[in-house]
Design an enzyme around this catalytic site. Structure first.
Site, PDB file in Angstrom:
ATOM      1  N   CYS A 115       0.838  -1.204   0.000  1.00 23.96           N
ATOM      2  CA  CYS A 115       0.000   0.000   0.000  1.00 23.96           C
ATOM      3  C   CYS A 115       0.872   1.253   0.000  1.00 23.96           C
ATOM      4  CB  CYS A 115      -0.923  -0.023   1.217  1.00 23.96           C
ATOM      5  SG  CYS A 115      -2.136   1.310   1.246  1.00 23.96           S
ATOM      6  N   CYS A 116       1.889   1.280   0.879  1.00 26.31           N
ATOM      7  CA  CYS A 116       2.794   2.432   0.923  1.00 26.31           C
ATOM      8  C   CYS A 116       3.577   2.578  -0.375  1.00 26.31           C
ATOM      9  CB  CYS A 116       3.763   2.307   2.093  1.00 26.31           C
ATOM     10  SG  CYS A 116       3.063   2.676   3.712  1.00 26.31           S
ATOM     11  N   CYS A 196      -1.299   8.595   7.269  1.00 19.59           N
ATOM     12  CA  CYS A 196      -2.607   8.242   6.720  1.00 19.59           C
ATOM     13  C   CYS A 196      -3.580   7.882   7.847  1.00 19.59           C
ATOM     14  CB  CYS A 196      -2.481   7.047   5.789  1.00 19.59           C
ATOM     15  SG  CYS A 196      -1.535   7.371   4.298  1.00 19.59           S
ATOM     16  N   CYS A 199      -3.727   4.269   9.398  1.00 18.83           N
ATOM     17  CA  CYS A 199      -2.498   3.742  10.004  1.00 18.83           C
ATOM     18  C   CYS A 199      -1.916   4.683  11.060  1.00 18.83           C
ATOM     19  CB  CYS A 199      -1.459   3.481   8.919  1.00 18.83           C
ATOM     20  SG  CYS A 199      -2.031   2.339   7.651  1.00 18.83           S
ATOM     21  N   CYS A 222       7.396   4.139   6.071  1.00 15.17           N
ATOM     22  CA  CYS A 222       6.551   3.857   4.908  1.00 15.17           C
ATOM     23  C   CYS A 222       7.374   3.476   3.693  1.00 15.17           C
ATOM     24  CB  CYS A 222       5.691   5.067   4.575  1.00 15.17           C
ATOM     25  SG  CYS A 222       6.649   6.533   4.170  1.00 15.17           S
TER      26      CYS A 222
HETATM   27  S1  SF4 Z   1       0.354   4.611   5.732  1.00 17.06           S
HETATM   28 FE1  SF4 Z   1      -1.289   3.033   5.614  1.00 17.06          FE
HETATM   29  S2  SF4 Z   1      -2.881   3.865   4.233  1.00 17.06           S
HETATM   30 FE2  SF4 Z   1      -1.028   5.145   4.005  1.00 17.06          FE
HETATM   31  S3  SF4 Z   1       0.008   4.291   2.249  1.00 17.06           S
HETATM   32 FE3  SF4 Z   1       0.901   3.269   4.044  1.00 17.06          FE
HETATM   33  S4  SF4 Z   1      -0.324   1.400   4.456  1.00 17.06           S
HETATM   34 FE4  SF4 Z   1      -1.453   2.706   2.976  1.00 17.06          FE
END
Ligand code: SF4
Length: 236
Positions: A115-116, A196, A199, A222
């Site tokens: 995701c990151c 985010c 998280c 991240c």
């Molecule tokens: S902090 Fe969480 S929502 Fe944001 S990019 Fe990373 S995993 Fe995804």
């Protein structure tokens, strides 16, 4: 694209490693390097201190704000408030593209690294590949992987400059007070490091600032500060 220049990194270290804070920013955001070095900012809990110093030495310096599409509304509002109040004239919003957003849907629940990568690392790599160096607000006092941070680091295809690397929590608080800087609205709710929405959690008094990031997981970064995905143009 400006290729990573190890020689420039070594010259910056030789010339400017003894500086920090405003003096280091003035050295890398003005003169020959003006416009070639970008500041990256989350507009988070402590960001106002670095951005205030940037505004004092080079208000037109490029400041890159990464909007992952999962930010708190308060962060987006705070970005505009700080930008206006400090007089920053070149804040650039960077977002994941449609394909990345589609692939990242729901991934924060199952694969935070991926995701990151999709929401942060790839868009940031695209947005920063024309700059010779990046300034950030990391500090050793944040602990975890940051506890050995230097003000100027090279390697992995990027030159990173952290003018506040040596600053502790008291110095950050003093800067907020001395400059009457506005706080991120979530700080009043015990959020000390703000990323985010899915998280990020508030932390108990006395806990490390970044303990509220990916709480309960081994993950502490991240990837935008530890990976250099795509700065050679691959994979982005
Ligand atoms: S902090 Fe969480 S929502 Fe944001 S990019 Fe990373 S995993 Fe995804």
């Amino acid at each position: 694209m400006s290729p990573f220049d190890q020689g420039l990194g070594e010259r910056l270290k030789l010339s400017f490693s003894h500086l920090d804070g405003k003096e280091l920013l003035a050295a890398v955001l003005t003169g020959d390097l003006a416009g070639k070095v970008a500041v990256t900012s989350s507009f988070g809990a402590e960001s106002a201190v670095l951005l205030d110093l940037v505004a004092q030495v080079a208000p037109d310096a490029p400041v890159i704000f990464l909007d992952t599409d999962e930010l708190f509304d308060e962060t987006v509002e705070y970005r505009y408030k700080l930008e206006r109040q400090l007089g920053l004239t070149n804040v650039i919003t960077v977002r994941p593209n449609a394909e990345e957003l589609a692939q990242a849907a729901g991934l924060w629940q199952t694969d935070t690294d991926r995701c990151c990568e999709l929401r942060k690392v790839r868009p940031l790599a695209r947005a920063t590949r024309d700059y010779v160096a990046l300034v950030d607000g990391r500090k050793r006092a944040h602990g975890f992987e940051r506890q050995h941070l230097s003000t100027i680091e090279t390697g992995g295809g990027v030159i990173k400059i952290s003018p506040l690397a040596n600053w502790n929590a008291e110095e950050i608080e003093a800067a907020f007070a001395a400059r009457n800087l506005p706080r991120h609205p979530l700080v009043a709710q015990n959020y000390r490091s703000i990323g985010c929405f899915p998280c990020t959690q508030p932390v108990e008094p006395g806990a490390p600032a970044r303990a509220g990031r990916w709480a309960g997981k081994a993950k502490t970064e991240c990837g935008i500060h530890t990976l250099v995905l795509g700065r050679d143009g691959a994979g982005i």
